[in-house]
Design an enzyme around this catalytic site. Sequence first.
Site, PDB file in Angstrom:
ATOM      1  N   ASN A 163       0.910  -1.235  -0.377  1.00  0.00           N
ATOM      2  CA  ASN A 163       0.171  -0.160  -0.225  1.00  0.00           C
ATOM      3  C   ASN A 163       0.866   1.251  -0.106  1.00  0.00           C
ATOM      4  O   ASN A 163       0.437   2.251  -0.959  1.00  0.00           O
ATOM      5  CB  ASN A 163      -0.757  -0.179   0.940  1.00  0.00           C
ATOM      6  CG  ASN A 163       0.019  -0.165   2.852  1.00  0.00           C
ATOM      7  OD1 ASN A 163       0.791  -0.543   2.275  1.00  0.00           O
ATOM      8  ND2 ASN A 163      -0.688   0.317   3.285  1.00  0.00           N
ATOM      9  N   GLU A 184       4.535  -3.859  12.135  1.00  0.00           N
ATOM     10  CA  GLU A 184       3.331  -3.377  12.129  1.00  0.00           C
ATOM     11  C   GLU A 184       2.950  -3.895  11.523  1.00  0.00           C
ATOM     12  O   GLU A 184       2.546  -3.775  10.362  1.00  0.00           O
ATOM     13  CB  GLU A 184       3.977  -1.734  11.586  1.00  0.00           C
ATOM     14  CG  GLU A 184       3.163  -0.212  11.514  1.00  0.00           C
ATOM     15  CD  GLU A 184       2.356   0.219  10.779  1.00  0.00           C
ATOM     16  OE1 GLU A 184       1.484  -0.754  10.609  1.00  0.00           O
ATOM     17  OE2 GLU A 184       2.364   0.404   9.647  1.00  0.00           O
ATOM     18  N   CYS A 240      -2.942   1.110   7.319  1.00  0.00           N
ATOM     19  CA  CYS A 240      -2.680   0.645   8.246  1.00  0.00           C
ATOM     20  C   CYS A 240      -3.252   1.905   9.496  1.00  0.00           C
ATOM     21  O   CYS A 240      -3.997   1.186  10.172  1.00  0.00           O
ATOM     22  CB  CYS A 240      -1.435   0.158   8.388  1.00  0.00           C
ATOM     23  SG  CYS A 240      -0.073   1.398   8.747  1.00  0.00           S
ATOM     24  N   GLU A 263       8.487   2.904  14.525  1.00  0.00           N
ATOM     25  CA  GLU A 263       9.543   3.112  13.316  1.00  0.00           C
ATOM     26  C   GLU A 263       9.252   4.139  12.801  1.00  0.00           C
ATOM     27  O   GLU A 263       8.475   5.322  13.711  1.00  0.00           O
ATOM     28  CB  GLU A 263       9.038   2.715  11.774  1.00  0.00           C
ATOM     29  CG  GLU A 263       8.720   0.905  11.939  1.00  0.00           C
ATOM     30  CD  GLU A 263       8.667   0.413  10.444  1.00  0.00           C
ATOM     31  OE1 GLU A 263       9.378   0.422   9.709  1.00  0.00           O
ATOM     32  OE2 GLU A 263       7.365  -0.174  11.254  1.00  0.00           O
TER      33      GLU A 263
END
Length: 501
Positions: free
Chosen positions: A169, A267, A301, A478
């Site tokens: 994505n 993640e 997400c 991150e």
Amino acid sequence: MSRTLDALVGEALATGTIAGLPDGHFIDGRLVPSQSGAGMESWDPGRGAVFAAFAAGEAADVDAAVDAARRALKGRWRDLRPAERGRILQRAAALIRENAARLAVAESLDSGKRLSEALGDVAGAARCFDYYAGACDKLQGDTMPLGRDHLGMTVHEPVGVAAQIIPWNYPISTAARGLAPALAAGCAVVAKPAEQTPFTALMLAALLDEAGLPDGVCNVVTGTGRAAGAPLVAHPGVDHVTFTGSVATGIGVMQAAAPNVTQVVLELGGKSPVLVFGDCDVESALSGVMEAIYENAGQICSAGSRLVIERGLRDAFLARLVERVERLTLGHGLTNPGMGPVSSAAHLARIDGMVSAAVGRGARLHAGGFVVERPDLGRGWFYAPTIVEPAAGSDAIVQDEVFGPVLAVQTFDTEEEALALANGTPYGLVAGVYTGDFGRAHRLARDIDAGQIYINEYFAGGIEMPFGGNRLSGFGREKGLEGLRSYSRVKSIAARIARPA
């Protein structure tokens, strides 16, 4: 010199592709074919048609990439001063900007996203390399007060070979936010982009090579998750895995990494709420909700996929939101429509199935709720931007990640109820809060179980802000300096310095 954006877009719209896309793995400083000779096809979601081919990697290709990375760790890369690593990353940032048009057009063709979004992602990737270029010589240790007779200190060492599993994505964005801090910390990298979107990771590796990165420090193996991703995360030569993707696959990554005691950052998914209170700036909230769920066709997400709204504002807000949604245009990403396609025919069917099932359970549709098939869209994979109000908070359309342009509506009467709804799913990635009450905003920021909270602007912040989730949304962080620390290990050194008695 890179070609102009208009020329590249014109070529892609006229021919269905752009010339010169990489078709091999990037291993040890060069493009190489798969050892098996096998290849795969990549599809343009806006057309529902193949536009390019690339190498289909397997375990042997992964072995070659990991071997190259391990050799690089013992070569010139290890001896470079941190400031020189920073200069290489800075040159890479400049090269990304010089090649922004080509990268963005490739990204739009590969993922289906709007050209404006792809250009923003490329700019963000360059900024990511800028940020970590400046951090290379800032990863410093501490000293500990052990008394006059002893010296205590810590140093940061690169963790080793870092594997990056990159989702479809946000291909270049996610690649950059993993590669840049790993390289800044002194690691070597093997990246495996999603089989749906392989090209910008390969292009990024070539730019890093042009910037002066030593051979073998950055490697990219393309192919499926089963054939290439699985042997990478289970490889005994890998010291760290960063994975972005689904919960189910993330669990599999942890299990595969466990026998080698490989450290993992995950993640995963989200079902993020956007809390809208009656005292908010309504125009700002409307714009924020639209962006939160319909950017990249909701395939994010951290998408704000739940509108949690105060009852007194609900009807008027929904009426205006529906008006905006119904004005959204659909089209190929390179034409910069209001919203682009979803990633694949299979994903389109999954989204439609989830919405249809919710309606069958009594959910009310306020907008959308159907696959869009029009002559001007050809065979592209389009889903109407959707607003659905479920019959209950336990409904799957509220609890499960759709990963599409589908907004679920929930209503509350009190701040306490809003908090309960916000925390009412198994996920904890992000949350948004729109309110004019400073105290309320920060009470909710304190009490919502999520890794990142946005106040009065969704997707606020940037590379400087640590990002990651809680609960089923994963663990580890991150971006920011926390992301840099993920790729280092701390060594403690204690020395007696007193003269012998």
